[in-house]
Design an enzyme around this catalytic site. Structure first.
Site, mmCIF file in Angstrom:
data_model
loop_
_atom_site.group_PDB
_atom_site.id
_atom_site.type_symbol
_atom_site.label_atom_id
_atom_site.label_comp_id
_atom_site.label_asym_id
_atom_site.label_seq_id
_atom_site.Cartn_x
_atom_site.Cartn_y
_atom_site.Cartn_z
ATOM 1 N N TYR A 1 -1.245 -0.387 10.636
ATOM 2 C CA TYR A 1 -1.469 -0.792 9.238
ATOM 3 C C TYR A 1 -0.379 -0.191 8.342
ATOM 4 O O TYR A 1 0.216 -0.893 7.525
ATOM 5 C CB TYR A 1 -2.858 -0.350 8.763
ATOM 6 C CG TYR A 1 -3.093 -0.647 7.302
ATOM 7 C CD1 TYR A 1 -3.415 -1.935 6.879
ATOM 8 C CD2 TYR A 1 -2.948 0.345 6.333
ATOM 9 C CE1 TYR A 1 -3.605 -2.221 5.530
ATOM 10 C CE2 TYR A 1 -3.134 0.070 4.988
ATOM 11 C CZ TYR A 1 -3.461 -1.216 4.587
ATOM 12 O OH TYR A 1 -3.633 -1.491 3.255
ATOM 13 N N SER B 1 0.869 -1.186 0.000
ATOM 14 C CA SER B 1 0.000 0.000 0.000
ATOM 15 C C SER B 1 0.899 1.226 0.000
ATOM 16 O O SER B 1 2.008 1.187 0.560
ATOM 17 C CB SER B 1 -0.868 0.027 1.256
ATOM 18 O OG SER B 1 -1.455 1.304 1.421
HETATM 19 N N1 LIG Z 1 -8.622 -1.478 -1.146
HETATM 20 C C1 LIG Z 1 -7.649 -0.590 -1.068
HETATM 21 O O1 LIG Z 1 -7.841 0.618 -1.287
HETATM 22 C C2 LIG Z 1 -6.265 -1.020 -0.743
HETATM 23 C C3 LIG Z 1 -5.248 -0.079 -0.858
HETATM 24 C C4 LIG Z 1 -3.938 -0.469 -0.591
HETATM 25 C C5 LIG Z 1 -3.680 -1.771 -0.241
HETATM 26 N N2 LIG Z 1 -4.696 -2.661 -0.109
HETATM 27 C C6 LIG Z 1 -4.357 -4.043 0.260
HETATM 28 O O2 LIG Z 1 -4.960 -4.918 -0.656
HETATM 29 C C7 LIG Z 1 -5.215 -6.176 -0.020
HETATM 30 C C8 LIG Z 1 -6.652 -6.576 -0.281
HETATM 31 O O3 LIG Z 1 -7.500 -5.568 0.176
HETATM 32 P P1 LIG Z 1 -9.029 -5.501 -0.272
HETATM 33 O O4 LIG Z 1 -9.313 -4.081 -0.493
HETATM 34 O O5 LIG Z 1 -9.298 -6.485 -1.339
HETATM 35 O O6 LIG Z 1 -9.715 -5.954 1.104
HETATM 36 P P2 LIG Z 1 -10.952 -6.914 1.434
HETATM 37 O O7 LIG Z 1 -11.960 -6.844 0.353
HETATM 38 O O8 LIG Z 1 -11.347 -6.601 2.832
HETATM 39 O O9 LIG Z 1 -10.267 -8.338 1.402
HETATM 40 C C9 LIG Z 1 -9.386 -8.730 2.400
HETATM 41 C C10 LIG Z 1 -9.048 -10.166 2.110
HETATM 42 O O10 LIG Z 1 -8.087 -10.595 3.047
HETATM 43 C C11 LIG Z 1 -8.467 -11.885 3.476
HETATM 44 N N3 LIG Z 1 -7.985 -12.145 4.812
HETATM 45 C C12 LIG Z 1 -8.138 -11.384 5.935
HETATM 46 N N4 LIG Z 1 -7.574 -12.011 6.986
HETATM 47 C C13 LIG Z 1 -7.056 -13.180 6.502
HETATM 48 C C14 LIG Z 1 -6.351 -14.256 7.078
HETATM 49 N N5 LIG Z 1 -6.039 -14.296 8.387
HETATM 50 N N6 LIG Z 1 -5.974 -15.285 6.276
HETATM 51 C C15 LIG Z 1 -6.248 -15.261 4.963
HETATM 52 N N7 LIG Z 1 -6.933 -14.295 4.361
HETATM 53 C C16 LIG Z 1 -7.328 -13.260 5.127
HETATM 54 C C17 LIG Z 1 -9.971 -11.930 3.434
HETATM 55 O O11 LIG Z 1 -10.361 -13.288 3.297
HETATM 56 P P3 LIG Z 1 -11.762 -13.867 3.849
HETATM 57 O O12 LIG Z 1 -12.833 -12.940 3.353
HETATM 58 O O13 LIG Z 1 -11.821 -15.230 3.246
HETATM 59 O O14 LIG Z 1 -11.671 -13.895 5.340
HETATM 60 C C18 LIG Z 1 -10.261 -11.094 2.203
HETATM 61 O O15 LIG Z 1 -10.304 -11.891 1.048
HETATM 62 C C19 LIG Z 1 -4.888 -5.963 1.452
HETATM 63 O O16 LIG Z 1 -3.596 -6.500 1.703
HETATM 64 C C20 LIG Z 1 -4.870 -4.450 1.618
HETATM 65 O O17 LIG Z 1 -4.019 -4.046 2.642
HETATM 66 C C21 LIG Z 1 -5.991 -2.319 -0.356
#
Ligand SMILES: NC(=O)c1ccc[n+]([C@@H]2O[C@H](COP(=O)([O-])OP(=O)(O)OC[C@H]3O[C@@H](n4cnc5c(N)ncnc54)[C@H](OP(=O)(O)O)[C@@H]3O)[C@@H](O)[C@H]2O)c1
Length: 276
Positions: A185, A172
């Site tokens: 975070y 991120s």
């Molecule tokens: N969205 C943004 O703007 C943004 C920006 C920068 C970085 N990111 C990064 O992108 C990644 C995905 O984010 P997202 O926006 O797609 O979030 P999201 O929709 O909340 O998805 C988070 C994912 O992480 C999984 N997860 C959480 N805890 C876990 C664990 N203990 N073991 C395995 N899987 C786990 C969840 O799986 P389950 O649902 O199966 O529990 C879910 O699929 C993250 O690393 C986040 O930090 C996101």
């Protein structure tokens, strides 16, 4: 001129023809999340067989695996959903064995699983130890444990294809801006970027390791934040919008299919947010 102007501010998602990652096998942790699902979709469109890794979202992951595109170069039943709880190192080793048995290889590991909760940066008591440990265990120990579990399989796949296999850590821009959902975070993503560099050095030449570092993307992960905060972030971004999940996914496709001499790099997909 109008045509050009009307495209400014919109995400441009290009067609993939299924040859880009033909015969590759990709594992995506957090595969049914907002960014994970887009990454799985684009990997499948590019011709990779995709393992949708899940923690709590088994059914959504299975539905996604069923719905992923099957292109001409795929065999029958190319995609599947498997448990990938990244804080359980033993379970991650089991996952690697399952992938080895089913596909005999793993060419691309995308460490996309992540967690957070909004907590103002000056609210130190709000960031209790339970939350702090969960963020670090998921966002830092998780991608390390996944990479450790898949290392041998990734190395073996390099031997089969003659091309370095790839680990993509979804980081991120919070890692460099120290602006994000909470202090830990941001620190966790800085640790991910640092780990990307160490592992890129340590695992070369068989395995490349990169970070894909999104700014705010339009997913549920971000929708939990204040609307006014999200609007402000878009306004402060030179490109004046949030990223489409597919734009983040395309950085993964680019890393796997085209940036074959890139390792240890942090690939930003942030609309220029750190500039302002
Ligand atoms: N969205 C943004 O703007 C943004 C920006 C920068 C970085 N990111 C990064 O992108 C990644 C995905 O984010 P997202 O926006 O797609 O979030 P999201 O929709 O909340 O998805 C988070 C994912 O992480 C999984 N997860 C959480 N805890 C876990 C664990 N203990 N073991 C395995 N899987 C786990 C969840 O799986 P389950 O649902 O199966 O529990 C879910 O699929 C993250 O690393 C986040 O930090 C996101």
């Amino acid at each position: 001129m109008n045509g050009v102007a009307s495209n400014i501010g919109a995400a441009v998602i290009r067609d993939l023809d299924g040859t880009e990652l033909q015969s590759k096998v990709a594992v995506v942790t957090g595969g049914s999340g907002g960014l994970g699902a887009a990454i799985c979709q684009r990997l499948a469109q590019a011709g990779a067989s995709v393992v949708v890794g899940y923690n709590s979202s088994k059914q959504p992951a299975e539905e996604l695996a069923e719905q992923l595109p099957v292109v001409a170069s795929h065999g029958a039943d190319p995609h599947c959903a498997l448990a990938a709880p990244v804080t359980d190192s033993a379970a991650m080793k089991v996952l690697a064995e399952q992938v080895s048995e089913r596909y005999g290889r793993c060419d691309i590991l995308v460490n996309c699983a992540g967690t957070t909760r909004y907590c103002a940066h000056d609210d130190l008591d709000g960031l209790d130890d339970e939350l702090l440990d969960r963020i670090l265990a998921t966002n830092v120990r998780g991608p390390f444990a996944a990479t450790r579990a898949f290392k041998t399989l990734l190395q073996n796949s390099t031997g089969q294809s003659g091309m370095a296999s790839l680990v993509v850590n979804i980081s991120s821009i919070a890692a460099i801006t120290a602006m994000g959902s909470n202090v830990i975070y941001c620190a966790s993503k800085a640790a991910v970027d640092n780990m990307t560099k160490s592992l890129a050095r340590a695992l070369a030449p068989q395995i490349r390791v990169v970070s894909v570092s999104p700014g705010l993307a339009d997913t549920d992960f971000v929708k939990q934040m204040d609307q006014s905060w999200r609007d402000e972030q878009a306004e402060r971004t030179p490109l004046k919008r949030l990223a489409a999940p597919e734009e983040v996914a395309d950085a993964v496709i680019a890393s796997a299919a085209y940036l074959t001499f890139t390792t240890g790099n942090i690939i930003a997909v942030d609309g220029g947010r750190p500039l302002s």
